[in-house]
Motif scaffolding. Sequence first.
Motif, PDB file in Angstrom:
ATOM      1  N   ILE A 193      -9.752  -5.870   4.004  1.00 55.65           N
ATOM      2  CA  ILE A 193      -9.103  -4.916   3.096  1.00 55.65           C
ATOM      3  C   ILE A 193      -9.233  -5.389   1.650  1.00 55.65           C
ATOM      4  N   ARG A 194      -9.030  -6.679   1.414  1.00 50.78           N
ATOM      5  CA  ARG A 194      -9.165  -7.217   0.057  1.00 50.78           C
ATOM      6  C   ARG A 194     -10.601  -7.082  -0.444  1.00 50.78           C
ATOM      7  N   TRP A 195     -11.572  -7.356   0.421  1.00 45.23           N
ATOM      8  CA  TRP A 195     -12.988  -7.219   0.043  1.00 45.23           C
ATOM      9  C   TRP A 195     -13.302  -5.775  -0.348  1.00 45.23           C
ATOM     10  N   LEU A 196     -12.813  -4.835   0.447  1.00 45.47           N
ATOM     11  CA  LEU A 196     -13.105  -3.421   0.221  1.00 45.47           C
ATOM     12  C   LEU A 196     -12.458  -2.888  -1.051  1.00 45.47           C
ATOM     13  N   THR A 197     -11.224  -3.313  -1.321  1.00 40.71           N
ATOM     14  CA  THR A 197     -10.423  -2.688  -2.385  1.00 40.71           C
ATOM     15  C   THR A 197     -10.243  -3.516  -3.652  1.00 40.71           C
ATOM     16  N   GLY A 198     -10.382  -4.814  -3.547  1.00 39.23           N
ATOM     17  CA  GLY A 198     -10.135  -5.671  -4.702  1.00 39.23           C
ATOM     18  C   GLY A 198      -8.675  -6.062  -4.871  1.00 39.23           C
ATOM     19  N   TYR A 199      -7.803  -5.638  -3.957  1.00 39.21           N
ATOM     20  CA  TYR A 199      -6.398  -6.056  -4.034  1.00 39.21           C
ATOM     21  C   TYR A 199      -6.295  -7.541  -3.733  1.00 39.21           C
ATOM     22  N   SER A 200      -5.381  -8.222  -4.412  1.00 38.32           N
ATOM     23  CA  SER A 200      -5.041  -9.597  -4.040  1.00 38.32           C
ATOM     24  C   SER A 200      -4.152  -9.515  -2.790  1.00 38.32           C
ATOM     25  N   GLN A 201      -3.925 -10.650  -2.147  1.00 43.02           N
ATOM     26  CA  GLN A 201      -3.054 -10.634  -0.967  1.00 43.02           C
ATOM     27  C   GLN A 201      -1.647 -10.190  -1.359  1.00 43.02           C
ATOM     28  N   GLU A 202      -1.177 -10.639  -2.516  1.00 42.87           N
ATOM     29  CA  GLU A 202       0.163 -10.258  -2.971  1.00 42.87           C
ATOM     30  C   GLU A 202       0.252  -8.752  -3.221  1.00 42.87           C
ATOM     31  N   ASP A 203      -0.774  -8.199  -3.852  1.00 49.00           N
ATOM     32  CA  ASP A 203      -0.797  -6.750  -4.108  1.00 49.00           C
ATOM     33  C   ASP A 203      -0.883  -5.960  -2.813  1.00 49.00           C
ATOM     34  N   LEU A 204      -1.689  -6.438  -1.881  1.00 47.57           N
ATOM     35  CA  LEU A 204      -1.796  -5.772  -0.583  1.00 47.57           C
ATOM     36  C   LEU A 204      -0.451  -5.777   0.122  1.00 47.57           C
ATOM     37  N   ASP A 205       0.202  -6.919   0.151  1.00 47.58           N
ATOM     38  CA  ASP A 205       1.518  -7.021   0.781  1.00 47.58           C
ATOM     39  C   ASP A 205       2.520  -6.077   0.123  1.00 47.58           C
ATOM     40  N   ALA A 206       2.471  -5.984  -1.201  1.00 53.47           N
ATOM     41  CA  ALA A 206       3.381  -5.089  -1.929  1.00 53.47           C
ATOM     42  C   ALA A 206       3.097  -3.630  -1.591  1.00 53.47           C
ATOM     43  N   ARG A 207       1.833  -3.265  -1.503  1.00 52.45           N
ATOM     44  CA  ARG A 207       1.465  -1.880  -1.148  1.00 52.45           C
ATOM     45  C   ARG A 207       1.960  -1.539   0.251  1.00 52.45           C
ATOM     46  N   LEU A 208       1.850  -2.476   1.160  1.00 54.53           N
ATOM     47  CA  LEU A 208       2.344  -2.244   2.519  1.00 54.53           C
ATOM     48  C   LEU A 208       3.862  -2.111   2.521  1.00 54.53           C
ATOM     49  N   GLU A 209       4.528  -2.999   1.806  1.00 56.80           N
ATOM     50  CA  GLU A 209       5.986  -2.964   1.746  1.00 56.80           C
ATOM     51  C   GLU A 209       6.497  -1.673   1.100  1.00 56.80           C
TER      52      GLU A 209
END
Length: 116
Positions: free
Chosen positions: A36-52
Motif C-alpha cells: 500500500i505504501r509503495w502504491l500510494t506514497g503514504y508513510s506508515q503513520e499516514d496509512l495508519d491514520a487513514r485507516l483509523e
Amino acid sequence: MTKHQIYKMSVAKVYPHYISKAEKKGRTKSEVDEIIRWLTGYSQEDLDARLENQTDFETFFAEAPHLNPSRNLIKGVVCGVRVEDIEEPTMREIRYLDKLIDELAKGKAMEKILRD
C-alpha cells in the motif's frame, strides 16, 4: 453517472480482508502495508491514520502523496476485468491494489510485486 459504491467505502473496512487473504497464504500484514505504501506514497503513520479515520477509497487515492509511476506496469485480471483496460482512474487504482494483494497471496516475491 452514479459513482460505484466502493468509492465511498472505508479503506479500513476492506483492509482486514487484505490482511486475511495474505496471512492465509503465509504472508504478513507488514507486506500488505509495504504494498500500500509503495502504491500510494503514504508513510506508515499516514496509512495508519487513514485507516483509523475511516477514509473512503476515493479520498484515499485522491489524497495519496505520490502514486507510484511504476503502477502502470501492473497488468492482469481482477474480478474478470483487465486492470490495464479500466478507464475510470479511481477504479483503476482500487483494482491495482487488489491485483497487488492477489499477487502477494499467490506467493509472488515482493521484488516482483513492487515493480521498480
